[in-house]
Design an enzyme around this catalytic site. Structure first.
Site: not given
Ligand code: AMP
Length: 542
Positions: A329, A443, A184, A438
């Site tokens: 993940e 929220w 990540t 917040k």
């Molecule tokens: P990554 O592991 O770098 O792919 O990031 C994953 C994170 O990207 C998720 O936990 C979300 O916070 C964000 N994310 C992915 N897709 C979306 C979406 N369609 N809308 C909002 N946030 C997203």
């Protein structure tokens, strides 16, 4: 009683074997660093992957060992994917946009044996090489003539392939063995590794190609803009092999003009990337008057897809947007926005209203939302809580991390995303937990505010963060990048929100900036933005 069906393991090598055998003539087109546009097909891709697998074995790579890749989306990266996992080792894709210290950390943490490296990262790798503790060699992904000189004893990809024949049978082993590793981007602390198995990848691939997944068939031409170092390009290199689709690999140049040339020239029907990439393409189309003649669908995920972007793709260019949500993940697909039966005939505004949701889970992903006491919350579209997920391609534990972050609820992975789920099972993401604003105990969704802000015609990009407020704890600050050559004032910006949100959600102030910080995977970096504005005082603070 056990059944009598063949117990054939689900292995990644079976994907390319299938593509080569049944779709051998279907093209893979790449924009490369050293040869311009390169064309060949799935049959040749498998042959070369086999030769590369043999070369890795000859170099002493053992099953289970990790081999890194630091590369753009090209045919050679695809071959490395299949060669490494196919011979039983683990493809560790390294995001070259991480900070050098993070790259050093993950290469050593993953105990990489070799690193496949595009020549554009030669200096980066040469600088880090002394700090790599397990790396036995760098393999530059080019021919001898293009070899960089900065790593004198580096190996040459084309020579490794030339040194072997394709007389090789992909080995069979336990489908639960590790196949790929992706860290990540880790906004705080060290990056953590998600270690995918052959089985999890194959099951994810079946879901990805299905009509209510990304809907990929053999007649498709797919251009993954999302990098192969970001959650395996959302699984597209596997999905395209499973169906035998034509692939177009964009290499290093992801600007609007370069992408458009490939989208048009190669008649791409499906493509995928984070919203930030599409801003570049849409700007290019706007300024040149170019169109998207062949593209049918675009997958947008990784961050929320702004409504304005969706409408531009659909209404101006006739390209259907598929809004999806996932995470490293989760391999990464979790939810995809395709209509359920009762929504199949939606058109116009009602259709786009529903498309604002990040979608509903595909088979294989189960989910719920919980409050701060881990109590499950109702799917009423109003209650907002942390999204928990489980399924055969969802992470159970991070790679070699001790202590593991505990599962708050046994058997469920806490995503850190905050959302509501509506009665139809569509998720409505409002924030990351740590980005929630917040205000007076309530929220405010930064994603909702950002989406409205970027809907303003003179706004190129926008972010909303919480700023300390003596009375309300936090209040929203809107940070805006204007469209090049356009202007908008604070008052105009704030007036833009009128009637679109509850009045108390309206940002307390607007700051105009030249650029916004992004993470290594192209998302807004709220962490860096908060740092930039840490001493900011809101005019409402009194
Ligand atoms: P990554 O592991 O770098 O792919 O990031 C994953 C994170 O990207 C998720 O936990 C979300 O916070 C964000 N994310 C992915 N897709 C979306 C979406 N369609 N809308 C909002 N946030 C997203």
């Amino acid at each position: 009683m056990l059944a009598n069906m063949m117990d054939q393991p689900l292995l990644i090598s079976s994907l390319i074997a299938h593509a080569a055998r049944y779709h051998g003539q279907t093209e893979i087109v790449s924009r490369t660093l050293d040869e311009g546009i390169h064309r060949y097909n799935w049959a040749e891709a498998e042959q070369r992957s086999k030769r590369l697998a043999k070369a890795l074995i000859a170099l002493g790579v053992q099953p289970g060992q990790r081999v890194g890749t630091m590369a753009w989306n090209t045919y050679r990266h695809l071959e490395a994917y299949y060669a490494i996992a196919g011979m039983g080792a683990v493809t560790h894709t390294i995001n070259p946009r991480l900070f050098p210290e993070q790259i050093e950390y993950i290469v050593n943490h993953a105990e990489n044996q070799f690193i496949f490296c595009d020549t554009s990262f030669a200096d980066l790798v040469a600088g880090l090489l002394p700090s790599f503790t397990t790396v036995k060699g760098i393999i530059f992904m080019c021919d001898r003539a293009s070899m960089p000189s900065v790593v004198p004893d580096a190996l040459c990809f084309e020579e490794l392939i030339a040194g072997q024949d394709a007389n090789y049978t992909w080995p069979e082993f336990d489908e639960r063995n590790a196949a790929a590793l992706c860290y990540t981007s880790g906004t705080t602390g060290n990056p953590k590794g998600a270690l995918y198995s052959h089985r999890s990848t194959l099951l994810h691939t079946f879901a990805a190609i299905a009509p209510d997944g990304l809907g990929i068939s053999a007649s498709e031409t797919v251009l993954p803009v999302v990098p192969m170092f970001h959650v395996n390009a959302w699984g597209l290199p596997y999905a395209c092999a499973m169906v035998g689709a034509k692939m177009v690999m964009p290499g290093r140049d992801l600007d609007g003009a370069s992408l458009h040339e490939l989208l048009d020239g190669e008649q791409v029907s499906l493509t995928a990337a984070v919203p930030a990439v599409w801003l570049g393409l849409l700007n290019h189309l706007r300024s040149t008057g170019a169109t998207l003649e062949h593209m049918k669908r675009v997958v947008i995920g990784g961050s929320a897809c702004p409504r304005a972007m969706m409408e531009t793709f659909q209404d101006q260019y006739g390209v259907e947007v598929i809004h999806a949500w996932g995470m490293t993940e989760m391999s990464p697909l979790g939810t995809v926005n395709t209509p359920k039966f009762q929504f199949k005939d939606l058109v116009g505004k009602a259709k786009v209203d529903l498309q604002q949701s990040a979608g509903r889970p595909m088979y294989g992903v189960d989910m719920m939302i919980v409050d701060e006491n881990d109590q499950e919350m109702p799917w009423d579209g109003e209650s907002v809580g942390e999204l928990m997920v489980r399924g055969p391609w969802v992470i159970d534990a991070y790679f070699n991390t001790d202590p593991q972050p505990a599962h708050r609820i046994p058997g469920w992975f806490g995503t850190g995303d905050v959302c509501a789920i509506d009665p139809d099972g569509y998720i409505w993401i409002t924030d990351r937990i740590k980005d929630v604003i917040k205000s007076g105990g309530e929220w405010i969704s930064s994603i909702d505010l950002e989406n409205i802000a970027v809907g303003h015609p003179n706004v190129a990009e926008a972010a909303v963060i919480g700023i300390y407020h003596p009375r309300w704890d936090e209040r929203p600050l809107l940070v805006v990048v204007k469209q090049p050559g356009e202007d908008v004032t604070k008052d105009e910006m704030l007036a833009w929100f009128e009637g679109k949100i509850a009045k108390w959600w309206t940002p307390d102030d607007v700051a105009f900036v030249d650029d916004l910080p992004h993470t290594a995977t192209g998302k807004l970096s709220k962490l860096q933005l908060r740092e930039r504005f840490k001493d900011y005082s809101l005019p409402t603070s009194g």
